[in-house]
Design a protein around this motif. Structure first.
Motif, short mmCIF file in Angstrom:
data_model
loop_
_atom_site.label_atom_id
_atom_site.label_comp_id
_atom_site.label_asym_id
_atom_site.label_seq_id
_atom_site.Cartn_x
_atom_site.Cartn_y
_atom_site.Cartn_z
N PHE A 82 -49.80 26.66 -50.38
CA PHE A 82 -50.98 25.92 -49.92
C PHE A 82 -51.36 26.41 -48.53
N LYS A 123 -45.24 16.04 -55.64
CA LYS A 123 -45.33 17.28 -54.86
C LYS A 123 -44.25 18.28 -55.24
N LEU A 150 -45.49 21.03 -57.33
CA LEU A 150 -46.50 21.95 -56.80
C LEU A 150 -45.85 22.96 -55.86
N ILE A 201 -53.75 22.30 -41.67
CA ILE A 201 -53.66 23.61 -42.35
C ILE A 201 -54.15 23.51 -43.79
N TYR A 202 -53.77 22.45 -44.48
CA TYR A 202 -54.23 22.27 -45.85
C TYR A 202 -55.71 21.88 -45.93
N ILE A 231 -54.48 17.65 -50.82
CA ILE A 231 -53.25 16.99 -50.38
C ILE A 231 -53.11 17.09 -48.87
N LEU A 241 -46.06 24.10 -52.85
CA LEU A 241 -46.75 23.79 -51.59
C LEU A 241 -46.68 24.97 -50.61
#
Ligand SMILES: Cc1ncc(C[n+]2csc(CCOP(=O)(O)OP(=O)(O)O)c2C)c(N)n1
Ligand code: SF4
Ligand code: SF4
Ligand code: SF4
Lengths: 66, 345
Positions: free
Chosen positions: B14, B6, B9, A12-13, A55, B11
């Motif tokens: 994302f 992390k 961030l 997905i990233y 990431i 996420l």
């Protein structure tokens, strides 16, 4: 698809930018059918993880997990 | 591998908005890593961004963040640092935002040297608006607005920011990863205004036009164009990656000369009566004496009395204790003159 032995990949990233593929010093990563695949021979250098801007790829901490 | 960065961030937002292979993701990630290593967190750190693809960075940070109008992140950052000096303030923005529309703020904020750190994603192009030539676009580069090659020389951020101490200017690239991490860390630890100029790729709207197929090909191009220089530097050449820094030059104050007059014991001074003192009024080539608090001083060297007969008559040969005590700095003035005697009785 072959299981990835050393890296975890987040589909997905991941934006399929190919940085990990090109930075890998032993060329074990490749994009096959829109997925990052890992061939035999990873030396666990962490370069793919360090360079991925999204990431989206990580080297598993214990060898052989997965 | 420590992945605790992390936490810094968001996420849940994302995958982030940037194009595949865009260097901004690398800047975001490595800045987050360095902040985490220093144990800075959402309680003591603020991120400020301007407008542009790079300006989206602060929105992905799990920190209090400000997304300012175009070109204004430094004004907001300096203000925050002024009213809340306890906070760590970082700026995450682009070369277009910081160097062109925000260029004036860059000049003056850097001059005032607030303790903030600026991370400039220097992709040598205006990314967000479609790939127009920006202030840092190298001469000759083909862009959307310069199809025959950019005719102007770029702004040399490194020269501007190292023109007078104190300064901290680092140039690095998203490809030279270890160097990149060192620069981020040193900049965050620098006390004062620090600026990290990160050569980065805009693969979609700059790289492709230049003939690169992938971000990594642009990395290799950075590797050809730039080389790392080690050690302490005052300035960087345009093809050098490194850190140029200088502290304020402290101008040593000239030590004030204090002449210590030898103390003359009062007993050994020549005694004068007030009548005798009156003789020394400067007339006929005689010296000019005055009395102050029981002591007699020779004022002949004073500029006040050169030729001014009237003035001389007024003061010379008299006890001036009362007059001097009400005059500003009167006492200091008298003590500069030679002590020649004491008043008897
Ligand atoms: C006042 C104002 N003028 C112009 C714009 C248009 N604009 C938006 S982003 C941008 C350039 C950003 O360039 P840069 O800082 O290099 O960021 P990048 O997108 O390359 O990361 C411009 C000119 C704007 N948003 N506001
Ligand atoms: S570097 Fe990251 S985003 Fe790019 S292809 Fe590899 S895993 Fe995907
Ligand atoms: S850890 Fe190193 S060798 Fe293994 S896939 Fe990543 S880059 Fe290649
Ligand atoms: S346009 Fe350029 S700078 Fe903006 S996200 Fe895409 S690659 Fe990055």
């Amino acid at each position: 698809m072959k299981p990835r032995i050393n890296v975890i990949w987040n589909e997905i990233y991941c934006k399929r930018c190919l940085i990990c593929v090109e930075v890998c010093p032993v060329q074990v990563l490749s994009l096959e059918r829109n997925e990052i695949e890992e061939k035999d021979g990873c030396i666990r250098c962490y370069q793919c993880e360090r360079y991925c801007p999204d990431i989206a790829i990580e080297v598993m901490d214990e060898k052989g997990r997965g | 591998m420590d992945r605790s960065y992390k936490e810094l961030l968001k996420l849940r937002r994302f995958p982030h908005t940037w194009c595949p292979g865009c260097g901004i993701g690398a800047v975001l990630k490595n800045v987050a890593m360095a902040i985490k290593e220093l144990d800075w967190n959402y309680k003591n750190t603020v991120a400020v961004s301007g407008i542009g693809c790079s300006g989206r960075m602060s929105g992905y940070m799990n920190l209090d963040a400000v997304h300012t109008p175009h070109g204004r992140p430094l004004t907001a950052a300096e203000t925050i640092k002024t009213v809340r000096p306890d906070l760590n303030v970082i700026v995450l923005s682009g070369d277009g935002d910081l160097g062109s529309i925000g260029g004036n703020h860059l000049l003056h904020t850097s001059r005032r040297n607030p303790n903030i750190t600026v991370f400039c994603n220097d992709n040598e192009i205006y990314g967000l608006t479609g790939g127009q030539a920006g202030p840092t676009t190298p001469k000759g580069t083909k862009t959307l607005t310069s199809p025959r090659g950019e005719p102007y020389s770029p702004l040399r951020l490194g020269r501007i920011l190292t023109q007078q101490p104190p300064y901290f200017y680092a140039r690095t690239s998203v490809y030279h990863l270890n160097h990149f991490k060192t620069c981020i860390r040193e900049a965050l630890l620098w006390k004062g205004f620090s600026f990290v100029d990160i050569i980065s790729d805009c693969i979609e709207l700059n790289g492709r036009r230049l003939g690169f197929k992938t971000a990594y090909q642009m990395f290799k191009w950075f590797d050809q164009r730039f080389h790392i220089v080690e050690g302490e530097r005052d300035h960087l050449q345009e093809d050098e990656l490194g850190i140029a820094k200088a502290l304020v030059e402290e101008v040593p104050k000239p030590a004030e000369k204090i002449e210590v007059k030898p103390e003359i014991p009062i007993e050994s001074l020549k005694p004068f009566t007030l009548e005798e003192l009156q003789q020394f009024d400067g007339s006929g080539g005689k010296p000019i004496y005055i009395a102050y608090k029981g002591k007699v001083y020779d004022l002949s060297g004073s500029l006040l009395f050169q030729g001014e007969k009237k003035m001389r008559c007024h003061i010379a040969g008299k006890d001036l204790t009362k007059d001097i005590d009400i005059a500003p700095h009167g006492e200091d003035l008298v003590f500069k003159f030679p002590l020649v005697g004491k008043i008897e009785g």
